[in-house]
Design a protein around this motif. Sequence first.
Motif, PDB file in Angstrom:
ATOM      1  N   ALA A  17       0.837  -1.205   0.000  1.00  0.00           N
ATOM      2  CA  ALA A  17       0.000   0.000   0.000  1.00  0.00           C
ATOM      3  C   ALA A  17       0.869   1.252   0.000  1.00  0.00           C
ATOM      4  O   ALA A  17       0.631   2.186  -0.773  1.00  0.00           O
ATOM      5  CB  ALA A  17      -0.939  -0.013   1.204  1.00  0.00           C
ATOM      6  N   ASP A  18       1.902   1.267   0.832  1.00  0.00           N
ATOM      7  CA  ASP A  18       2.818   2.406   0.883  1.00  0.00           C
ATOM      8  C   ASP A  18       3.522   2.605  -0.459  1.00  0.00           C
ATOM      9  O   ASP A  18       3.672   3.730  -0.941  1.00  0.00           O
ATOM     10  CB  ASP A  18       3.845   2.186   2.003  1.00  0.00           C
ATOM     11  N   TYR A  19       3.935   1.524  -1.082  1.00  0.00           N
ATOM     12  CA  TYR A  19       4.623   1.590  -2.378  1.00  0.00           C
ATOM     13  C   TYR A  19       3.739   2.248  -3.435  1.00  0.00           C
ATOM     14  O   TYR A  19       4.178   3.136  -4.172  1.00  0.00           O
ATOM     15  CB  TYR A  19       5.017   0.177  -2.802  1.00  0.00           C
ATOM     16  N   PHE A  20       2.484   1.819  -3.517  1.00  0.00           N
ATOM     17  CA  PHE A  20       1.575   2.389  -4.513  1.00  0.00           C
ATOM     18  C   PHE A  20       1.191   3.831  -4.173  1.00  0.00           C
ATOM     19  O   PHE A  20       0.965   4.632  -5.083  1.00  0.00           O
ATOM     20  CB  PHE A  20       0.319   1.521  -4.671  1.00  0.00           C
ATOM     21  N   GLN A  21       1.155   4.167  -2.908  1.00  0.00           N
ATOM     22  CA  GLN A  21       0.873   5.543  -2.527  1.00  0.00           C
ATOM     23  C   GLN A  21       2.037   6.451  -2.890  1.00  0.00           C
ATOM     24  O   GLN A  21       1.857   7.458  -3.583  1.00  0.00           O
ATOM     25  CB  GLN A  21       0.593   5.644  -1.022  1.00  0.00           C
ATOM     26  N   ARG A  22       3.219   6.132  -2.406  1.00  0.00           N
ATOM     27  CA  ARG A  22       4.383   7.006  -2.623  1.00  0.00           C
ATOM     28  C   ARG A  22       4.917   6.936  -4.037  1.00  0.00           C
ATOM     29  O   ARG A  22       5.313   7.956  -4.605  1.00  0.00           O
ATOM     30  CB  ARG A  22       5.497   6.658  -1.630  1.00  0.00           C
ATOM     31  N   GLY A  23       4.917   5.739  -4.610  1.00  0.00           N
ATOM     32  CA  GLY A  23       5.522   5.572  -5.924  1.00  0.00           C
ATOM     33  C   GLY A  23       4.615   5.864  -7.099  1.00  0.00           C
ATOM     34  O   GLY A  23       5.083   6.221  -8.180  1.00  0.00           O
ATOM     35  N   PHE A  24       3.293   5.726  -6.890  1.00  0.00           N
ATOM     36  CA  PHE A  24       2.372   5.883  -8.015  1.00  0.00           C
ATOM     37  C   PHE A  24       1.245   6.876  -7.741  1.00  0.00           C
ATOM     38  O   PHE A  24       0.357   7.058  -8.584  1.00  0.00           O
ATOM     39  CB  PHE A  24       1.803   4.515  -8.423  1.00  0.00           C
ATOM     40  N   GLY A  25       1.248   7.499  -6.585  1.00  0.00           N
ATOM     41  CA  GLY A  25       0.285   8.546  -6.302  1.00  0.00           C
ATOM     42  C   GLY A  25      -1.135   8.083  -6.031  1.00  0.00           C
ATOM     43  O   GLY A  25      -2.067   8.884  -6.071  1.00  0.00           O
ATOM     44  N   LEU A  26      -1.324   6.779  -5.740  1.00  0.00           N
ATOM     45  CA  LEU A  26      -2.662   6.314  -5.409  1.00  0.00           C
ATOM     46  C   LEU A  26      -3.001   6.758  -3.985  1.00  0.00           C
ATOM     47  O   LEU A  26      -2.136   6.813  -3.113  1.00  0.00           O
ATOM     48  CB  LEU A  26      -2.755   4.792  -5.524  1.00  0.00           C
ATOM     49  N   GLU A  27      -4.255   7.085  -3.766  1.00  0.00           N
ATOM     50  CA  GLU A  27      -4.701   7.568  -2.459  1.00  0.00           C
ATOM     51  C   GLU A  27      -5.384   6.440  -1.689  1.00  0.00           C
ATOM     52  O   GLU A  27      -6.278   5.773  -2.210  1.00  0.00           O
ATOM     53  CB  GLU A  27      -5.686   8.719  -2.648  1.00  0.00           C
ATOM     54  N   ARG A  28      -4.957   6.250  -0.452  1.00  0.00           N
ATOM     55  CA  ARG A  28      -5.579   5.211   0.373  1.00  0.00           C
ATOM     56  C   ARG A  28      -6.908   5.729   0.905  1.00  0.00           C
ATOM     57  O   ARG A  28      -6.983   6.800   1.501  1.00  0.00           O
ATOM     58  CB  ARG A  28      -4.661   4.813   1.517  1.00  0.00           C
ATOM     59  N   MET A  29      -7.934   4.957   0.672  1.00  0.00           N
ATOM     60  CA  MET A  29      -9.282   5.327   1.070  1.00  0.00           C
ATOM     61  C   MET A  29      -9.605   4.715   2.433  1.00  0.00           C
ATOM     62  O   MET A  29      -9.087   3.650   2.774  1.00  0.00           O
ATOM     63  CB  MET A  29     -10.301   4.828   0.039  1.00  0.00           C
ATOM     64  N   PRO A  30     -10.494   5.379   3.180  1.00  0.00           N
ATOM     65  CA  PRO A  30     -10.961   4.739   4.411  1.00  0.00           C
ATOM     66  C   PRO A  30     -11.650   3.428   4.036  1.00  0.00           C
ATOM     67  O   PRO A  30     -12.334   3.358   3.010  1.00  0.00           O
ATOM     68  CB  PRO A  30     -11.974   5.729   4.978  1.00  0.00           C
ATOM     69  N   GLY A  31     -11.420   2.425   4.790  1.00  0.00           N
ATOM     70  CA  GLY A  31     -12.008   1.141   4.444  1.00  0.00           C
ATOM     71  C   GLY A  31     -12.030   0.216   5.636  1.00  0.00           C
ATOM     72  O   GLY A  31     -11.774   0.636   6.763  1.00  0.00           O
ATOM     73  N   PRO A  32     -12.278  -1.025   5.368  1.00  0.00           N
ATOM     74  CA  PRO A  32     -12.327  -2.000   6.458  1.00  0.00           C
ATOM     75  C   PRO A  32     -11.008  -2.027   7.231  1.00  0.00           C
ATOM     76  O   PRO A  32      -9.946  -1.883   6.646  1.00  0.00           O
ATOM     77  CB  PRO A  32     -12.553  -3.328   5.748  1.00  0.00           C
TER      78      PRO A  32
END
Length: 117
Positions: A17-32
């Motif tokens: 999750a951290d890799y895709f956030q920092r490396g690709f700009g994806l935003e982590r959504m509130p979730g389960p």
Amino acid sequence: MRLNHIDLPVTDLEGAADYFQRGFGLERMPGPAGGMAILRGEDGFALILQQADKADYPAGFHVGFLQPTDAAVQAAYQRLADAGLPLPAPPAVSYGCLAFWCQAPGGILIEVSHRPG
């Protein structure tokens, strides 16, 4: 028809999750809570990652990020560098397109490329 999401098992949920956030700009959504991360791209696509004991992807399986230009491929590579993430081999021409390949924690192979024409 527009692809809405893909759900992938990973052996390192927080690392991926951290890799895709920092490396690709994806935003982590509130979730389960626990065991799952929902990441959304600016185009609305959702990448769902689920913690798994094993992630056995078939040979050649990967996630692809198609870029509009060669410069965008270079910028994506630079984003990984700027984020302090491990760098793969630099972008190179392969099969008629500029591309680089990297791997997120948890076993996900990633292609970033621009296919002209």
